[in-house]
Design a protein around this motif. Structure first.
Motif, PDB file in Angstrom:
ATOM      1  N   ILE A 486       0.736  -1.508  -0.036  1.00 59.02           N
ATOM      2  CA  ILE A 486       0.018   0.039  -0.018  1.00 59.02           C
ATOM      3  C   ILE A 486       0.897   1.320   0.199  1.00 59.02           C
ATOM      4  O   ILE A 486       0.468   2.393  -0.611  1.00 59.02           O
ATOM      5  CB  ILE A 486      -0.851  -0.051   1.369  1.00 59.02           C
ATOM      6  CG1 ILE A 486      -1.823  -1.262   1.189  1.00 59.02           C
ATOM      7  CG2 ILE A 486      -1.791   1.299   1.255  1.00 59.02           C
ATOM      8  CD1 ILE A 486      -2.636  -1.379   2.365  1.00 59.02           C
ATOM      9  N   LYS A 487       2.105   1.100   0.660  1.00 60.32           N
ATOM     10  CA  LYS A 487       2.710   2.266   0.798  1.00 60.32           C
ATOM     11  C   LYS A 487       3.366   2.732  -0.633  1.00 60.32           C
ATOM     12  O   LYS A 487       3.505   3.667  -1.265  1.00 60.32           O
ATOM     13  CB  LYS A 487       3.960   2.236   1.513  1.00 60.32           C
ATOM     14  CG  LYS A 487       3.859   2.047   3.130  1.00 60.32           C
ATOM     15  CD  LYS A 487       5.011   2.160   3.953  1.00 60.32           C
ATOM     16  CE  LYS A 487       4.635   2.451   5.477  1.00 60.32           C
ATOM     17  NZ  LYS A 487       6.043   1.975   6.118  1.00 60.32           N
ATOM     18  N   LEU A 488       3.523   1.473  -1.473  1.00 60.30           N
ATOM     19  CA  LEU A 488       4.389   1.941  -2.816  1.00 60.30           C
ATOM     20  C   LEU A 488       3.312   2.282  -3.732  1.00 60.30           C
ATOM     21  O   LEU A 488       3.457   3.126  -4.631  1.00 60.30           O
ATOM     22  CB  LEU A 488       4.879   0.407  -3.092  1.00 60.30           C
ATOM     23  CG  LEU A 488       6.204  -0.170  -2.697  1.00 60.30           C
ATOM     24  CD1 LEU A 488       6.640  -1.464  -3.281  1.00 60.30           C
ATOM     25  CD2 LEU A 488       7.211   0.805  -2.639  1.00 60.30           C
ATOM     26  N   LEU A 489       2.094   1.958  -3.475  1.00 56.75           N
ATOM     27  CA  LEU A 489       0.872   2.406  -4.336  1.00 56.75           C
ATOM     28  C   LEU A 489       0.853   3.882  -4.176  1.00 56.75           C
ATOM     29  O   LEU A 489       0.511   4.555  -5.002  1.00 56.75           O
ATOM     30  CB  LEU A 489      -0.259   1.653  -3.852  1.00 56.75           C
ATOM     31  CG  LEU A 489      -1.603   1.899  -4.676  1.00 56.75           C
ATOM     32  CD1 LEU A 489      -2.219   0.831  -5.125  1.00 56.75           C
ATOM     33  CD2 LEU A 489      -2.300   3.036  -3.959  1.00 56.75           C
ATOM     34  N   ARG A 490       0.859   4.268  -3.070  1.00 58.34           N
ATOM     35  CA  ARG A 490       0.722   5.671  -2.216  1.00 58.34           C
ATOM     36  C   ARG A 490       1.591   6.417  -2.847  1.00 58.34           C
ATOM     37  O   ARG A 490       1.537   7.775  -3.236  1.00 58.34           O
ATOM     38  CB  ARG A 490       0.241   5.694  -0.820  1.00 58.34           C
ATOM     39  CG  ARG A 490      -0.857   5.118  -0.337  1.00 58.34           C
ATOM     40  CD  ARG A 490      -1.134   5.243   0.997  1.00 58.34           C
ATOM     41  NE  ARG A 490      -2.381   4.802   1.532  1.00 58.34           N
ATOM     42  CZ  ARG A 490      -2.670   4.602   2.648  1.00 58.34           C
ATOM     43  NH1 ARG A 490      -2.011   5.030   3.793  1.00 58.34           N
ATOM     44  NH2 ARG A 490      -3.986   4.222   2.954  1.00 58.34           N
ATOM     45  N   GLN A 491       2.721   5.894  -2.876  1.00 57.34           N
ATOM     46  CA  GLN A 491       4.099   6.621  -3.152  1.00 57.34           C
ATOM     47  C   GLN A 491       3.925   6.899  -4.825  1.00 57.34           C
ATOM     48  O   GLN A 491       4.352   7.986  -5.275  1.00 57.34           O
ATOM     49  CB  GLN A 491       5.474   5.952  -2.818  1.00 57.34           C
ATOM     50  CG  GLN A 491       6.538   6.633  -3.401  1.00 57.34           C
ATOM     51  CD  GLN A 491       7.777   5.766  -2.745  1.00 57.34           C
ATOM     52  OE1 GLN A 491       7.902   6.082  -1.379  1.00 57.34           O
ATOM     53  NE2 GLN A 491       8.683   4.918  -3.537  1.00 57.34           N
ATOM     54  N   ARG A 497       6.372  10.016   0.372  1.00 58.26           N
ATOM     55  CA  ARG A 497       7.448   9.046  -0.005  1.00 58.26           C
ATOM     56  C   ARG A 497       8.075   8.158   1.110  1.00 58.26           C
ATOM     57  O   ARG A 497       8.041   8.709   2.329  1.00 58.26           O
ATOM     58  CB  ARG A 497       8.924  10.097  -0.337  1.00 58.26           C
ATOM     59  CG  ARG A 497       8.497  10.773  -1.739  1.00 58.26           C
ATOM     60  CD  ARG A 497       8.559   9.877  -2.909  1.00 58.26           C
ATOM     61  NE  ARG A 497       8.182  10.438  -4.130  1.00 58.26           N
ATOM     62  CZ  ARG A 497       6.933  10.693  -4.529  1.00 58.26           C
ATOM     63  NH1 ARG A 497       6.067  10.218  -3.809  1.00 58.26           N
ATOM     64  NH2 ARG A 497       6.905  11.350  -5.733  1.00 58.26           N
ATOM     65  N   PHE A 498       8.155   7.009   1.056  1.00 57.61           N
ATOM     66  CA  PHE A 498       8.463   6.043   2.376  1.00 57.61           C
ATOM     67  C   PHE A 498       9.626   5.343   1.940  1.00 57.61           C
ATOM     68  O   PHE A 498       9.722   4.305   1.417  1.00 57.61           O
ATOM     69  CB  PHE A 498       7.152   4.891   2.212  1.00 57.61           C
ATOM     70  CG  PHE A 498       5.848   5.547   2.276  1.00 57.61           C
ATOM     71  CD1 PHE A 498       5.320   6.396   3.499  1.00 57.61           C
ATOM     72  CD2 PHE A 498       4.937   5.678   1.186  1.00 57.61           C
ATOM     73  CE1 PHE A 498       4.214   6.574   3.639  1.00 57.61           C
ATOM     74  CE2 PHE A 498       3.712   6.069   1.372  1.00 57.61           C
ATOM     75  CZ  PHE A 498       3.305   6.627   2.614  1.00 57.61           C
ATOM     76  N   ARG A 499      10.882   6.137   2.394  1.00 57.92           N
ATOM     77  CA  ARG A 499      12.226   5.470   2.443  1.00 57.92           C
ATOM     78  C   ARG A 499      12.423   4.272   3.310  1.00 57.92           C
ATOM     79  O   ARG A 499      13.078   3.415   2.846  1.00 57.92           O
ATOM     80  CB  ARG A 499      13.068   6.775   2.804  1.00 57.92           C
ATOM     81  CG  ARG A 499      14.463   6.189   2.530  1.00 57.92           C
ATOM     82  CD  ARG A 499      15.463   7.338   3.182  1.00 57.92           C
ATOM     83  NE  ARG A 499      16.641   7.019   2.910  1.00 57.92           N
ATOM     84  CZ  ARG A 499      17.802   7.793   3.288  1.00 57.92           C
ATOM     85  NH1 ARG A 499      17.673   8.783   4.377  1.00 57.92           N
ATOM     86  NH2 ARG A 499      19.051   7.191   3.078  1.00 57.92           N
ATOM     87  N   HIS A 500      11.790   4.162   4.279  1.00 53.67           N
ATOM     88  CA  HIS A 500      11.878   3.009   5.209  1.00 53.67           C
ATOM     89  C   HIS A 500      10.233   2.547   5.608  1.00 53.67           C
ATOM     90  O   HIS A 500       9.412   3.189   5.641  1.00 53.67           O
ATOM     91  CB  HIS A 500      12.560   3.372   6.686  1.00 53.67           C
ATOM     92  CG  HIS A 500      13.545   4.222   6.375  1.00 53.67           C
ATOM     93  ND1 HIS A 500      14.879   3.945   5.956  1.00 53.67           N
ATOM     94  CD2 HIS A 500      14.011   5.665   6.752  1.00 53.67           C
ATOM     95  CE1 HIS A 500      15.890   4.700   5.979  1.00 53.67           C
ATOM     96  NE2 HIS A 500      15.328   5.654   6.399  1.00 53.67           N
TER      97      HIS A 500
END
Length: 978
Positions: A486-491, A497-500
């Motif tokens: 889900i983080k990658l989709l939102r990014q 941006r979700f580095r970690h």
């Protein structure tokens, strides 16, 4: 407009920056043609379409509101309504416009300060601050550049100013050691606060900065790098090997100052005595690094002529006795007179290792002068304080209980005798209260993530057998993968941006167990099958039953919520690839010197970390776990501060707070066969901490005579312990304070701290004590209370009026748990009666709407009985789910200005009347026959627990009062104070 500008400048001197006046002037020139009157000015100031202007105005008004040392403030206190009125008045705005401006520029979120009178006139004036503010301006600029909202930076400015102004003036001829404590929240920005304090302290003239970190190198290195990157800066670091391969250094993320302090004499340079890869080492021939530059050798270093041109030395050191011994030894050898060095000691995680835990009552006195025996680290900190006569000590912690129990008479100790600053909960912070329903949702919403924090974020672990453990671990791992997708989709689709992206597994502090637990999760990962139909079906089910409803209810604006699982499938493989990259998806983070398996190093600075972290102490004390989304927590502990520090799931979760999941152990069996619940333990701690912070806020400020309502020495009795088995801190740190009085007008207290049931004789005795009260509850009426969603609910109650002396006699006959004392409350009751502030109580007996009353053996009436089975270790929470909601009525009766209990409560209200609730809970021996009897009646008084809550009249103690005794370690003396 020109007249307004001139008036503001005249009244406030140089303090109001052009950031306020210039935007106002510009907007007015755009908005008006011809003469500008005050109505136009107010219209512009409240216009929601002018965010830049409002940011500038808000920043100025906030600083003016908190100002403590300026000529224009007259006798108004910081943060007071009088101060706000003075600001609007000085700006020339008529009183009728003030309410509208108060709504547009509210004053909230200020720190609460408990301070002793200072032995000097205010020195940290606006003129002093603005004359030298190089490092603070650089730090502020860096934070704004990182995207911090202006309002948040302004709050940091205010909070750090509260600390610095309570330190001694570094140019003061007479030395003075100020000692204080800053209380924040776990992972809430305490490092940002003490970085700001250091920046302002350097600007003010402090020339030796010592930062004491935790006891482990990973935390020291993290703190060193943070200070280097955000405060020290590239010019002061130079070509240090520490950062040659650091991605942030290479990408230009380390702060670069506007001028080079090493080549421009206008500002001091910062000399680092420690680095990201090395702690303090004995300097030997390099001792000159601690030799201060002197302009006039005939004057001491603290004289302004020498102080301001001198460069700064900074050391970030572990709390390790060997390291600290080297530092103390070198300071003793330097040519500069150490008594003249203005030093600032920042003690991060001040409740860990710094506290002296040697109880003098259990230690043989070795010296005739009653020398205080100390632990090794505490002794070295005492050495620093004794050596550096101008050292200021500021401790930082989220769990302050141990610190306020320190011996306040120990001159070389670290008791915060000068000030305690309680920081406000920061905006955007996800803390303990966000994982619990401190205001209970109504039954229909208890499992609805829209209304219930527990339903949204918490998943139970009930490890009855190995098979259950594996199923629970598998689900936690699936949640980690799903959240990553889900983080990658939102990014890809939004601004985030979700580095970690990390998962924390915490089950034990024993390093020997970490390797086995890590291997369990590696095995689960290998068999996860995330690219197979079975694995994807598992994730889809988890999405449908868990993540989708929570995200629909809780996702932040701009955080994309997929409409169907098929939208997520392309991102699942990418998430799995990121987690799998490197040697292993699992990293063990513990204190083992050697590892017999290959794994990646944990380095959040070198690049993105998408890993499962297994560990103990290293991950539970100060170390920030970036990107933490899923926590698997199966640890058991019986100390509140330890438990809160383990709460690494607290922090800032921008763009993914709806994805956070806490898998936490619930009902488990401890030593002796007793059961306890870690989730309920966290909730109890959170309530205790909120009460403690509330006490600090209530007592902050001055009395009518200008003296502080309380000083830091008065704080220990404010620590409250809800669960008898869960101590606020280690037993060895709790032998200095004893509460003797607790009175808060208009605020209810639930007295559920009864001893173990035993043979039921205590239950019988308590019932007989209140039996006379039941005879006078001859009236019935409807009262109001607020529901979790702020709806107005009603409940029926029998009630009567009972003399205060009779209530005092009855409650004085109750027996209480051995770890809790009723005496402070009895003292407050007696005091209110003696002063004529308490005549009687309105006693309420709530009547359930759906359950019939039960007959009681030997008693003529039937009584409402709550279905509640005693659980010995957590019985003190038994009243919270029932009387807490009805407390609105008794607090209204008692005169609380904040509660509304309905028309019936208003009719019962008098200035000398308290409010009381009685409650009867079924408390049978645990066998089926007596359980059945308790459910259907008749019920025996031995199976009936009598519980009550009461609120004293608001006028009895409109300002809370605490009386106490503080025990001294040194000589065992006891000091009474009120």
């Amino acid at each position: 407009m020109n007249e307004l500008v001139e008036a503001v400048a005249r009244e406030f001197g140089e303090y109001p920056p052009a950031a306020l006046l210039a935007p106002v002037r510009a907007r007015l020139s755009e908005a008006a043609r011809g003469e500008v009157d005050i109505t136009t000015i107010v219209t512009v100031l409240v216009d929601d379409s002018l965010p830049d202007l409002h940011s500038a105005v808000s920043s100025c008004v906030r600083r003016w509101t908190s100002e403590a040392a300026a000529a224009w403030i007259e006798d108004t206190a910081p943060g007071s309504a009088e101060r706000r009125a003075l600001i609007w008045q000085r700006l020339g705005i008529p009183a009728e416009a003030w309410p509208e401006l108060e709504l547009r520029y509210p004053h909230h979120g200020s720190p609460a300060v408990i301070a002793a009178p200072q032995p000097w006139a205010p020195w940290y004036t606006p003129e002093r601050r603005h004359a030298r503010d190089f490092y603070w301006r650089a730090y502020r600029r860096m934070l704004l550049g990182k995207g911090w909202p202006t309002d948040v930076v302004d709050k940091l400015d205010e909070a750090t100013g509260e600390v610095v102004q309570r330190l001694a003036d570094p140019t003061r001829p007479e030395p003075y050691q100020s000692k204080g404590l800053v209380v924040g929240y776990v992972q809430s920005g305490k490092t940002a606060n003490f970085t700001g304090v250091i920046a302002k302290a350097i600007d003010a003239g402090y020339r030796l900065i010592i930062v004491l970190t935790g006891t482990i190198e990973i935390l020291r290195a993290q703190t060193q790098r943070r200070l280097d990157m955000e405060l020290v800066g590239r010019q002061n670091i130079g070509l240090d090997d520490d950062y040659l391969d650091d991605s942030a250094w290479l990408d230009g993320e380390f702060i670069e100052h506007e001028i080079d302090p090493n080549h421009d004499g206008a500002v001091p340079a910062i000399r680092r005595l420690t680095g990201a890869t090395y702690d303090f080492k004995a300097l030997g021939k390099g001792l000159g690094a601690l030799h201060y530059e002197m302009t006039d050798h005939g004057k001491p270093l603290n004289d302004p002529v020498n102080l301001f041109p001198a460069n700064v030395r900074i050391a970030v050191v572990k709390k390790n006795s060997t390291v600290l011994t080297k530092l103390v030894g070198d300071l003793k050898r330097i040519p500069t007179d150490v008594a003249t060095i203005p030093a600032l000691i920042i003690d991060d995680e001040a409740d860990q290792a710094s506290i002296n835990t040697i109880d003098p009552n259990k230690t043989t006195k070795k010296d005739a002068d009653d020398r205080i025996e100390r632990t090794a680290i505490n002794a070295r900190i005492a050495d620093l304080l004794q050596l550096l006569g101008r050292a200021q000590y500021v401790g930082y912690t989220a769990t302050p209980f141990a610190n306020v129990f320190v011996d306040p008479t120990d001159s070389a100790g670290i008791f915060p005798s000068d000030f305690i600053v309680s920081l406000a909960r920061p905006d955007g912070y996800m803390g303990g209260a966000d994982f619990h329903d401190l205001t209970r949702p109504h039954d229909a919403a208890a499992n609805d993530p829209t209304w219930s924090n527990r339903a949204a974020y918490v998943r139970d672990l009930r490890p009855e057998c190995d098979a259950d453990v594996e199923v629970e671990q598998r689900e936690a791992l699936d949640a980690f993968v799903l959240a990553g997708a889900i983080k990658l989709l939102r990014q890809e689709r939004g601004p985030y941006r979700f580095r970690h992206h990390t998962m924390l597994v915490h089950q034990s502090v024993r390093t020997a167990e970490h390797a086995a637990l890590a291997e369990d999760f590696r095995g689960l990962w290998r068999t996860g099958g995330y690219s197979t139909p079975a694995g994807l079906d598992r994730l889809q089910q988890l999405w449908e039953r868990d993540f989708r409803p929570v995200s629909v209810a809780r996702a932040e604006p701009g955080a994309v919520v997929p409409g169907a699982f098929t939208e997520l499938e392309p991102y699942i493989g990418a998430a799995v690839d990121r987690i799998s990259a490197g040697a292993s998806p699992v990293i063990v983070v513990n204190g083992a010197a050697e590892r017999d398996y290959q794994q990646d190093e944990l380095d959040f600075q070198a690049g993105g970390v998408w890993k499962i972290l297994v560990g103990g102490t290293k991950l539970s004390r100060g170390f920030t776990v970036d990107g933490l989304t899923v926590t698997y927590f199966a640890r058991r502990t019986a100390m509140a501060d330890t438990l809160m520090q383990i709460g690494r799931w607290f922090g800032f979760r921008p763009g993914y707070r709806d994805l956070v999941r806490l898998y936490i152990i619930r009902n488990v069996t401890g030593p002796g066969g007793a059961s306890f619940d870690m989730y309920e333990a966290f909730e109890a701690i959170i309530r205790d901490e909120e009460e403690f912070r509330g006490e600090l806020s209530r007592f902050a400020g001055l009395n009518s005579d200008g003296a502080p309502m309380v000083t830091p020495r008065d704080v220990p009795p404010m620590v409250f312990q809800q669960l008898p088995w869960l101590r606020p801190t280690d037993r060895t740190k709790m032998f200095n304070a004893e509460e003797t009085f607790r009175g808060v007008g208009g605020q209810s207290f639930s007295f559920t701290m009864q001893p173990p049931r035993g043979d039921g004789s205590g239950n019988r005795r308590h019932f007989r004590l209140v039996e006379p009260l039941l005879a006078v509850l001859n009236h019935v009426d409807e009262f109001e209370m607020r529901g979790a969603d702020d709806r107005v609910l009603t409940f029926a109650a029998r009630y009567g009026i009972v003399a205060a002396e009779e209530i005092l006699q009855i409650v004085s006959g109750f027996e209480w748990d051995a770890k809790w004392s009723f005496e402070p409350h009895r003292a407050a009751l007696e005091d209110a009666i003696r002063r004529g502030k308490l005549d009687d109580f309105a006693v309420l007996l709530p009547q359930p709407k759906t359950r019939k009353p039960l007959a009681v053996r030997g008693f003529a009436q039937s009584l409402p009985v709550v279905r509640r089975q005693r659980q010995e270790l957590k019985y003190r929470t038994g009243f919270s789910g029932t009387a807490v909601r009805e407390r609105d009525a008794i607090e209204h009766i008692a005169g609380s200005p904040e509660r509304r209990g309905g028309a019936a409560a208003d009719r019962l209200r008098t200035r000398t009347r308290g409010g009381m609730i009685l409650l009867f809970a079924s408390d049978p021996v645990e066998n089926s026959r007596q359980m059945k009897r308790a459910e259907d009646g008749p019920i025996d008084p031995s199976d009936l627990a009598t519980l009550f809550a009461y609120a004293l009249p608001f006028d009895a103690n409109p300002l809370p009062r605490v009386g106490f005794r503080v025990r001294s370690q040194g000589g065992g003396a006891i000091v009474d104070a009120t």
